[in-house]
Scaffold this motif. Sequence first.
Motif, mmCIF file in Angstrom:
data_model
loop_
_atom_site.group_PDB
_atom_site.id
_atom_site.type_symbol
_atom_site.label_atom_id
_atom_site.label_comp_id
_atom_site.label_asym_id
_atom_site.label_seq_id
_atom_site.Cartn_x
_atom_site.Cartn_y
_atom_site.Cartn_z
ATOM 1 N N UNK A 121 30.239 9.134 28.990
ATOM 2 C CA UNK A 121 30.005 8.532 27.677
ATOM 3 C C UNK A 121 30.097 9.578 26.581
ATOM 4 N N UNK A 122 29.405 10.683 26.751
ATOM 5 C CA UNK A 122 29.442 11.744 25.737
ATOM 6 C C UNK A 122 30.857 12.287 25.563
ATOM 7 N N UNK A 123 31.585 12.437 26.637
ATOM 8 C CA UNK A 123 32.924 13.021 26.541
ATOM 9 C C UNK A 123 33.920 12.057 25.891
ATOM 10 N N UNK A 124 33.697 10.748 26.047
ATOM 11 C CA UNK A 124 34.581 9.799 25.362
ATOM 12 C C UNK A 124 34.290 9.715 23.887
ATOM 13 N N UNK A 125 32.984 9.721 23.558
ATOM 14 C CA UNK A 125 32.603 9.381 22.191
ATOM 15 C C UNK A 125 32.157 10.589 21.373
ATOM 16 N N UNK A 126 32.262 11.788 21.952
ATOM 17 C CA UNK A 126 32.013 13.007 21.196
ATOM 18 C C UNK A 126 30.556 13.228 20.850
ATOM 19 N N UNK A 155 41.952 13.070 23.767
ATOM 20 C CA UNK A 155 42.744 13.050 25.008
ATOM 21 C C UNK A 155 41.949 12.389 26.135
ATOM 22 N N UNK A 156 40.643 12.653 26.148
ATOM 23 C CA UNK A 156 39.784 12.081 27.186
ATOM 24 C C UNK A 156 39.855 10.545 27.141
ATOM 25 N N UNK A 157 39.766 9.996 25.931
ATOM 26 C CA UNK A 157 39.811 8.525 25.791
ATOM 27 C C UNK A 157 41.159 7.971 26.251
ATOM 28 N N UNK A 158 42.229 8.669 25.896
ATOM 29 C CA UNK A 158 43.570 8.194 26.294
ATOM 30 C C UNK A 158 43.702 8.208 27.819
ATOM 31 N N UNK A 204 29.984 3.881 28.545
ATOM 32 C CA UNK A 204 31.148 4.602 29.056
ATOM 33 C C UNK A 204 32.247 3.674 29.574
ATOM 34 N N UNK A 205 31.874 2.432 29.943
ATOM 35 C CA UNK A 205 32.880 1.504 30.457
ATOM 36 C C UNK A 205 33.812 0.975 29.381
#
Length: 214
Positions: free
Chosen positions: A201-206, A28-31, A79-80
């Motif tokens: 970055x961590x939250x997007x990519x786990x 969901x974070x990535x979306x 993260x970008x």
Amino acid sequence: MSSVYASSHPIVHQKLAALRGVATRPPEFRALVRSLALLLGQEATADLPTREVSVRTPLGPARSFVLADVVGIVPVLRAGLGMADGLIELLPEAEVWHIGLYRDEATLRPMEYYNKLPARPRLTVALVVDPMLATGGSAVRTCEILKAAGVPRLKLISLIAAPEGIARMAQAMPDVPIHVGAVDDRLTDVAFIYPGLGDAGDRQFGTTPDRHES
Ligand SMILES: O=P(O)(O)OC[C@H]1O[C@H](OP(=O)(O)OP(=O)(O)O)[C@H](O)[C@@H]1O
Ligand SMILES: O=c1cc[nH]c(=O)[nH]1
Ligand SMILES: [Mg+2]
């Protein structure tokens, strides 16, 4: 002094609220990152110049307008990357230039590890995308790299900014406007944005955070 444009769009605010939530998982974070980038990208490109063209419709010629610029999207890794996806949807013809740097958490200095810039740059405007503008060190270094490559016009698009990062950009890059979803309160004593959202970055990519965020 840089111009700072904090979005007042209610959908941006709603999506930021979901993004910040500690329970929001990477899918969901990535979306959310992608769709926020698209919404902010639309605001950031509202003043790009156009040139007139004539387009033939099934009924006849229509006076039409297309972008006059050669636009580039510049994600600051890592993260970008998620923001670049949203911008590419908005600007499918844009060139995408990758710049890899991370913030050394001890010194807070940007550490460069990758950049993939063409030998003969054609861009007339670059949209730098990085979700977090914290101390501003990473954004300033990215702008320096792009200016040295000859890009005449830069814009920075971030999801959340700290006042400290805005001040640093204003001092070092006064000609670069900053488009943000929100300006937060301050930096913590380890230079995380408060209340922010943690490590983008961590939250997007786990990935597992390798440091304390407060
Ligand atoms: O304004 P600053 O103080 O320079 O901090 C902001 C930088 O920190 C984050 O990247 P990070 O260093 O965590 O790298 P990552 O994207 O690989 O996780 C963020 O995406 C910015 O690039
Ligand atoms: O709050 C912050 C600061 C730097 N980088 C992040 O991802 N988050
Ligand atoms: Mg990170």
